[in-house]
Motif scaffolding. Structure first.
Motif: not given
Length: 128
Positions: A111-128
């Motif tokens: 689990x990392x705080x660097x790189x910034x999570x805002x730099x990741x490409x989001x998918x909208x997929x939240x597994x449940x």
């Protein structure tokens, strides 16, 4: 079919989104390790991680502050896929998680705080 990095990340995200790790436990290697840039020492035992993570999920459940774990993409630490972590709201990003897979098991989660999570490409997929 062999366990992929994406499978591992999906199982980890599902555990966080549902606050239930039952599907994650059998995927962990006996010599599993867990690291976090927010914690000084790594966990180097499947049994210790199981206790730690169970307590973490219970604490989140008791706090009433929801976690959101979304599958994402970012080039970092030799990985292309990640879990984007958020707390309280889906737009309150707090970190990224990466998984190492070998021999059909999850060998390590970081689990990392660097790189910034805002730099990741989001998918909208939240597994449940």
């Amino acid at each position: 079919m062999p366990l992929t990095e994406t499978d591992a990340l999906t199982a980890y995200a599902k555990a966080l989104n549902t606050l239930n790790a039952d599907d994650l436990w059998p995927l962990l290697a006996e010599d599993f390790e867990y690291g976090s840039q927010r914690v000084l020492a790594d966990i180097t035992s499947k049994a210790v991680f199981r206790e730690y993570f169970s307590q973490k999920l219970a604490a989140v459940r008791a706090s009433g502050r929801p976690l959101f774990a979304e599958i994402g993409r970012i080039q970092a630490y030799g990985h292309e896929h990640c879990v984007i972590l958020a707390q309280d709201r889906k737009d309150h990003l707090v970190g990224l998680a990466f998984a190492d897979v070998a021999d059909g098991f999850i060998r390590r989660i970081d689990v990392c705080i660097v790189p910034d999570a805002h730099d990741a490409r989001r998918s909208g997929f939240y597994p449940a």
